[in-house]
Each structure stands twice: as structure tokens, then as C-alpha cells.
Design an enzyme around this catalytic site. Sequence first.
Site, PDB file in Angstrom:
ATOM      1  N   GLN A  82       0.810  -1.223   0.000  1.00 50.02           N
ATOM      2  CA  GLN A  82       0.000   0.000   0.000  1.00 50.02           C
ATOM      3  C   GLN A  82       0.838   1.264   0.000  1.00 50.02           C
ATOM      4  O   GLN A  82       2.056   1.214   0.207  1.00 50.02           O
ATOM      5  CB  GLN A  82      -0.871  -0.008   1.245  1.00 50.02           C
ATOM      6  CG  GLN A  82      -0.033  -0.191   2.513  1.00 50.02           C
ATOM      7  CD  GLN A  82      -0.882  -0.235   3.778  1.00 50.02           C
ATOM      8  OE1 GLN A  82      -1.072   0.789   4.393  1.00 50.02           O
ATOM      9  NE2 GLN A  82      -1.373  -1.395   4.136  1.00 50.02           N
ATOM     10  N   HIS A 123       0.323   5.757   0.986  1.00 51.00           N
ATOM     11  CA  HIS A 123      -0.556   6.823   1.474  1.00 51.00           C
ATOM     12  C   HIS A 123      -0.279   8.103   0.686  1.00 51.00           C
ATOM     13  O   HIS A 123       0.871   8.380   0.327  1.00 51.00           O
ATOM     14  CB  HIS A 123      -0.316   7.079   2.963  1.00 51.00           C
ATOM     15  CG  HIS A 123      -0.431   5.847   3.802  1.00 51.00           C
ATOM     16  ND1 HIS A 123      -1.570   5.081   3.843  1.00 51.00           N
ATOM     17  CD2 HIS A 123       0.464   5.229   4.609  1.00 51.00           C
ATOM     18  CE1 HIS A 123      -1.374   4.059   4.659  1.00 51.00           C
ATOM     19  NE2 HIS A 123      -0.145   4.120   5.127  1.00 51.00           N
ATOM     20  N   GLU A 172       3.346   8.258   8.423  1.00 47.09           N
ATOM     21  CA  GLU A 172       3.372   7.379   9.590  1.00 47.09           C
ATOM     22  C   GLU A 172       4.779   6.914   9.913  1.00 47.09           C
ATOM     23  O   GLU A 172       5.712   7.074   9.110  1.00 47.09           O
ATOM     24  CB  GLU A 172       2.421   6.189   9.405  1.00 47.09           C
ATOM     25  CG  GLU A 172       2.840   5.214   8.339  1.00 47.09           C
ATOM     26  CD  GLU A 172       1.761   4.159   8.047  1.00 47.09           C
ATOM     27  OE1 GLU A 172       0.566   4.453   8.201  1.00 47.09           O
ATOM     28  OE2 GLU A 172       2.131   3.048   7.657  1.00 47.09           O
ATOM     29  N   HIS A 224       4.662   0.392   0.904  1.00 45.41           N
ATOM     30  CA  HIS A 224       5.129  -0.382   2.045  1.00 45.41           C
ATOM     31  C   HIS A 224       4.173  -1.502   2.413  1.00 45.41           C
ATOM     32  O   HIS A 224       3.027  -1.520   1.971  1.00 45.41           O
ATOM     33  CB  HIS A 224       5.351   0.529   3.258  1.00 45.41           C
ATOM     34  CG  HIS A 224       4.112   1.240   3.704  1.00 45.41           C
ATOM     35  ND1 HIS A 224       3.699   2.409   3.122  1.00 45.41           N
ATOM     36  CD2 HIS A 224       3.191   0.950   4.647  1.00 45.41           C
ATOM     37  CE1 HIS A 224       2.582   2.813   3.700  1.00 45.41           C
ATOM     38  NE2 HIS A 224       2.240   1.934   4.634  1.00 45.41           N
ATOM     39  N   ARG A 245      -4.435   0.682  -1.701  1.00 47.38           N
ATOM     40  CA  ARG A 245      -3.841  -0.657  -1.850  1.00 47.38           C
ATOM     41  C   ARG A 245      -3.470  -0.931  -3.308  1.00 47.38           C
ATOM     42  O   ARG A 245      -4.301  -0.768  -4.202  1.00 47.38           O
ATOM     43  CB  ARG A 245      -4.835  -1.735  -1.406  1.00 47.38           C
ATOM     44  CG  ARG A 245      -5.196  -1.675   0.048  1.00 47.38           C
ATOM     45  CD  ARG A 245      -5.946  -2.936   0.481  1.00 47.38           C
ATOM     46  NE  ARG A 245      -6.460  -2.738   1.823  1.00 47.38           N
ATOM     47  CZ  ARG A 245      -7.757  -2.677   2.127  1.00 47.38           C
ATOM     48  NH1 ARG A 245      -8.674  -2.839   1.198  1.00 47.38           N
ATOM     49  NH2 ARG A 245      -8.121  -2.469   3.372  1.00 47.38           N
TER      50      ARG A 245
END
Length: 253
Positions: A48, A50, A67, A122, A142
Site C-alpha cells: 500500500q 498513502h 506514519e 510499504h 492498496r
Amino acid sequence: MRRLNPKPVERVWGGSALGFGPGVGEVWLAEAPLLVKLLDPADWLSVQVHPPHAYAQRVEGKPGKYEAWYVLAPGEIVYGFARRVSQEEVRRRAEAGTLDAVLHRVRVAPGQVVYLPAGVVHALGPGTRVYEVQTPSDLTYRLYDYGRPRELHLEKALEVALLEPTPLPAFAPEPVAGGERLLQTPYFQLYRFPLRGRLRLKPPLALLLTLLEGEAWLSGEALLPPATFLLEPGEEVQLEGEGFFLGASPGGA
Ligand SMILES: O=P(O)(O)OC[C@H]1O[C@@H](O)[C@@H](O)[C@@H](O)[C@@H]1O
């Protein structure tokens, strides 16, 4: 100071090491001002990515997602691509189930910090238990899900994915009152506070404090992992016991 209640969340890839029953892949410890979770995968998470703030605001009307993981149990992760790839190659491989061949797999060890800015493709591998801090956004695109029947977002993922190899950044911890700062980004900061007898904290910014290991006492109350608190800026707390805490504060962006 506010005690926060853990929220167990079932995931298809969830393990049983978080102590909330089998299949609980995530325990949400805090949702504001940052999202803090424990993750326990029994299987690979989706591959996936972001979106960054600018793209997320433009396309989704929401903030992007940045993150970081603090590794609690060793294992493998995917961190970007092993070589330069084109959008066409990633699309073809994701559809054919051969994306693994171009992903950069890395072994990670307990105590290691993995920063995952938006754009880095990642995945977390089986058994790689982590503490995760992130901007409070749920935007995950995804690319590939190992054939599980969940929604994919390949075209959006291709628009935001960095297609060059992205080396895993290394950070030198910096001493701060009571412990060390492990990571500083524009979006959040991550701290480690060892507890050896007594620990006094008075954070300058809001601090989400989580006991990760050991046992602590706060005003006569016994705390066990993953006890989590929100401290307001300038609020003082005095803890006793043995173990360690992780802390997360907002960044400057
Ligand atoms: O899309 P799946 O595989 O369920 O993974 C979703 C999870 O991914 C991780 O990398 C983190 O971003 C988690 O906060 C998120 O919930």
C-alpha cells in the site's frame, strides 16, 4: 491528563499477540491529536501507499497520511522498490501478482524506527509487531492484496507512489528531558522514555504516552501495557516502576 481506552480492531491479517483475541490486528490507543496503534500481523498486510497532503486535499478533501513504526517484534517489511520501476510495470505486476519481484524487502529489529512518509510503498510482514504513530487520516491506497477479496486502489496508488528506490532513513536519537527523541518530522515526533524507578515528565507539546513494557504506578494506580494517556502541553506527570514508554507529539506542520 486523560486516560485513553484501547480499541481492538479485527483485520483479515490480524494475529493474536495483542491480547484481545485472535484476528485483532490493530489496537487503537489514541485517535487525536495523532492516531496511535499497535499492529500485530499474522500475514502480510496489503502492499500500500498513502497520499501526501496536497494530493489528498485535492482529490479526497482530507489530509494525507504520514506514519512511523517503532518495531516491537522482529520480522520483514516492504519499504519502497528494489529498483526504479515505471507506472506501467507496477500496474502489470500488481495485476499479474508478481509485484514482489520489484519490492524492497528489509528485516527490521526491535527498537528500530521506520519512517514512512506519504508516497513510500510499504507493507508489514507476518510477526512484525509494531507501535505505529500517524497523522489522523484513513487514506490508504492498496496496490496489491495477495488475492484477498478487498478493494484495491491501484490507479490512485500509482499517482502518488515514489517509483525510485527510497533508502530506509536512519535517525540518531537526541536526548530530551526524561528520555530521547527518536524521530522528528513535520507531522509528529516520537520519543522513548525509560522507566527505572521514577520518571517525571512535563512535555512542552501535547504528548500521547504509552507504556510498552513493564509495570508503572501513577498516583497509586498500577498500569500495564498498553496503558495510554494524553498529557496537555506543560502538564506534569510523575511515574514509578520499571519498563519503558513511547511518546508521540504533533510536529510543526
Ligand atoms: O489495508 P490493510 O492491509 O488492512 O492495512 C491497513 C493498515 O496499514 C498499515 O500500514 C497502517 O497504515 C495501518 O494504520 C493501516 O490500518
